[in-house]
Scaffold this motif. Structure first.
Motif, mmCIF file in Angstrom:
data_model
loop_
_atom_site.group_PDB
_atom_site.id
_atom_site.type_symbol
_atom_site.label_atom_id
_atom_site.label_comp_id
_atom_site.label_asym_id
_atom_site.label_seq_id
_atom_site.Cartn_x
_atom_site.Cartn_y
_atom_site.Cartn_z
ATOM 1 N N ASN A 1 -14.037 -3.198 0.054
ATOM 2 C CA ASN A 1 -14.527 -4.230 0.799
ATOM 3 C C ASN A 1 -16.007 -4.301 1.093
ATOM 4 O OD1 ASN A 1 -13.217 -6.208 2.503
ATOM 5 N ND2 ASN A 1 -13.782 -5.120 4.152
ATOM 6 N N ASP A 2 -16.515 -3.189 1.010
ATOM 7 C CA ASP A 2 -18.128 -3.241 1.409
ATOM 8 C C ASP A 2 -18.983 -3.958 0.399
ATOM 9 O OD1 ASP A 2 -17.727 -2.227 3.867
ATOM 10 O OD2 ASP A 2 -18.192 -0.071 3.263
ATOM 11 N N ASN A 3 -18.260 -3.762 -0.817
ATOM 12 C CA ASN A 3 -19.160 -4.477 -1.794
ATOM 13 C C ASN A 3 -18.858 -5.859 -2.276
ATOM 14 O OD1 ASN A 3 -20.580 -2.131 -2.852
ATOM 15 N ND2 ASN A 3 -18.878 -1.439 -4.221
ATOM 16 N N VAL B 1 -9.756 -7.485 6.973
ATOM 17 C CA VAL B 1 -9.382 -6.237 5.966
ATOM 18 C C VAL B 1 -9.838 -5.150 6.591
ATOM 19 C CG1 VAL B 1 -9.627 -5.255 3.692
ATOM 20 C CG2 VAL B 1 -8.785 -7.643 3.876
ATOM 21 N N ARG B 2 -11.114 -5.242 7.087
ATOM 22 C CA ARG B 2 -11.792 -3.961 7.419
ATOM 23 C C ARG B 2 -11.171 -3.396 8.746
ATOM 24 N NH1 ARG B 2 -15.799 -1.142 7.808
ATOM 25 N NH2 ARG B 2 -16.774 -1.761 5.897
ATOM 26 N N GLY C 1 1.139 -6.678 4.878
ATOM 27 C CA GLY C 1 1.221 -7.292 6.497
ATOM 28 C C GLY C 1 0.032 -8.179 6.538
ATOM 29 N N LEU C 2 -1.006 -7.903 6.392
ATOM 30 C CA LEU C 2 -2.021 -8.861 6.689
ATOM 31 C C LEU C 2 -2.110 -10.068 6.068
ATOM 32 C CD1 LEU C 2 -4.891 -10.069 8.013
ATOM 33 C CD2 LEU C 2 -6.047 -8.205 6.355
ATOM 34 N N ALA C 3 -1.492 -10.090 4.445
ATOM 35 C CA ALA C 3 -1.458 -11.009 3.662
ATOM 36 C C ALA C 3 -0.401 -11.931 4.148
ATOM 37 C CB ALA C 3 -1.141 -10.511 2.375
#
Lengths: 228, 228
Positions: B156-158, B80-81, A86-88
DNA sequence: TCTTGGCCGATTGGATCCAATTGGACTTGA
DNA sequence: TCAAGTCCAATTGGATCCAATCGGCCAAGA
């Protein structure tokens, strides 16, 4: 990566997904290397890669186990895929589509139209739909231009029902499949139109819902899911 | 994974994120192995792992390159987060909170209240807030019960940008930090209340917006972002 | 002078060897 | 008979060795 290493990885992936290596089973490097006729080195690399893909996980301090897929985790993974795709879609809308991307997506839609126009499905159609489905989704992901989304999504690619590749739910019942794919295809149309006309929120929410196309819709329509 | 292999991976990750290995730079196994004082074996494993994390990518047929990071990727990683933590909040709401989880979250809120009650911040408060912030977020993540979300967030954190660690942007300007943390803390309160009262959509959307707390709010309030 | 072909060095992938660690089995004592 | 401690085998991680492959450099011919 080399040809042999690639072969080992593909073979192991297949053995796991097909269930030939059963969930929970412990894998040691030596037996597998003998089974595939290679040394331990490519096996070690493949185990690490499969761990990143989520197909294996560490079994305590020694060795790896085949991941057992808890049905509730599949539901979670589908949710994750929904929010990320969805974000994409939203990002793709905000960026706008290049003409080439637009052509690719339109082509996917046309191919889908052709498949469904005849009012029923034959078995080969499933493979054809699978291909265009994968292309449609990966094109939108690429159009989002977001490495972060791509990395986060990659782990879902090998989970049953939670990957874009999970198209075939019940090949025995092509009538139900026809209904399901028709609906999913309509969602594709809506998503494309929304992206084109700059309706970012609409693209996002339809794509998010569309993540349920694989399994929930099949269950709603009365199919009995079989994971292969 | 072994201690040494882990050390190599962490070191390389740090070298890349800190920019000591510059974006676009080609990495060969031998020079790196000499630099870190190990053999090629752990380096090969680490390169593969870092490729999966998105920090490296293959440079043609031979070797790896440090991924060059477009600044817009920072914004993407924050998005994304946002969607992932938002999803976690919704799932936590749907599951309901255990009494222990609820206590932990309430404790975080109380600690935040105490920090902010005096109307200004001292430098030690930043660390204290950082700790409770991490605890608040990880508690909600755990309450979601979703391994898929957890894994996706960890990836995502990496990425070389935007981990929770970058909460403290501008220790020099405690007045701006006070405003920022006050607002972020209020969002924590809202999220907690929404989860408690079963308002899943509200919990999700506030948490999603809250992802901007780390960087954008600081910029809006006039801090000068420091990339560290 | 430019292009093409061949050769050599550099680098990576795979195999094997060695060391370290772990888990289990066996023995001994209570 | 059960528990605890010790020893051994199995397995994994790391290092090194060997082979295959790729790229660049140089020379020769057009």
């Amino acid at each position: 990566m080399s040809k042999q290493g690639q072969r080992v990885l593909v073979t192991l992936r297949h053995l796991i997904i097909s269930g030939e290596l059963s969930p929970g089973q412990r894998l040691a490097e030596i037996p597998i290397s003998e089974r595939l006729g290679v040394s331990r080195t490519p096996i070690r690399l493949a185990f690490r890669a499969l761990e990143h893909e989520g197909l294996l996980h560490k079994a305590g301090a020694r060795g790896y186990m085949v991941r057992e897929t808890d049905p509730s985790e599949i539901a979670n993974a589908i949710e994750v895929r929904g929010v990320l795709e969805g974000l994409a879609s939203r990002l793709a809308t905000e960026n706008g589509l290049g003409t080439e991307t637009q052509d690719t997506l339109e082509d996917c839609l046309t191919r889908g139209d052709r498949l469904l126009a005849k009012g029923y499905l034959i078995e080969d159609d499933i493979d054809e739909y699978h291909d265009l489905n994968v292309l449609f989704h990966s094109t939108i992901l690429a159009a989002s231009g977001s490495l972060a989304v791509e990395v986060a999504l990659k782990r879902n690619d090998n989970l049953p029902f939670a990957s874009v590749a999970s198209v075939a739910i019940d090949k025995e019942n092509l009538e139900i499949e026809y209904k399901r794919l028709s609906f999913a295809h309509m969602q594709h149309r809506i998503i494309f139109e929304a992206i084109l006309s700059g309706q970012a929120a609409r693209a996002e929410s339809v794509m998010r819902e569309h993540a349920n196309a694989a399994i929930r819709y099949a269950e709603m329509l009365g199919a009995k899911p079989s994971s292969a």
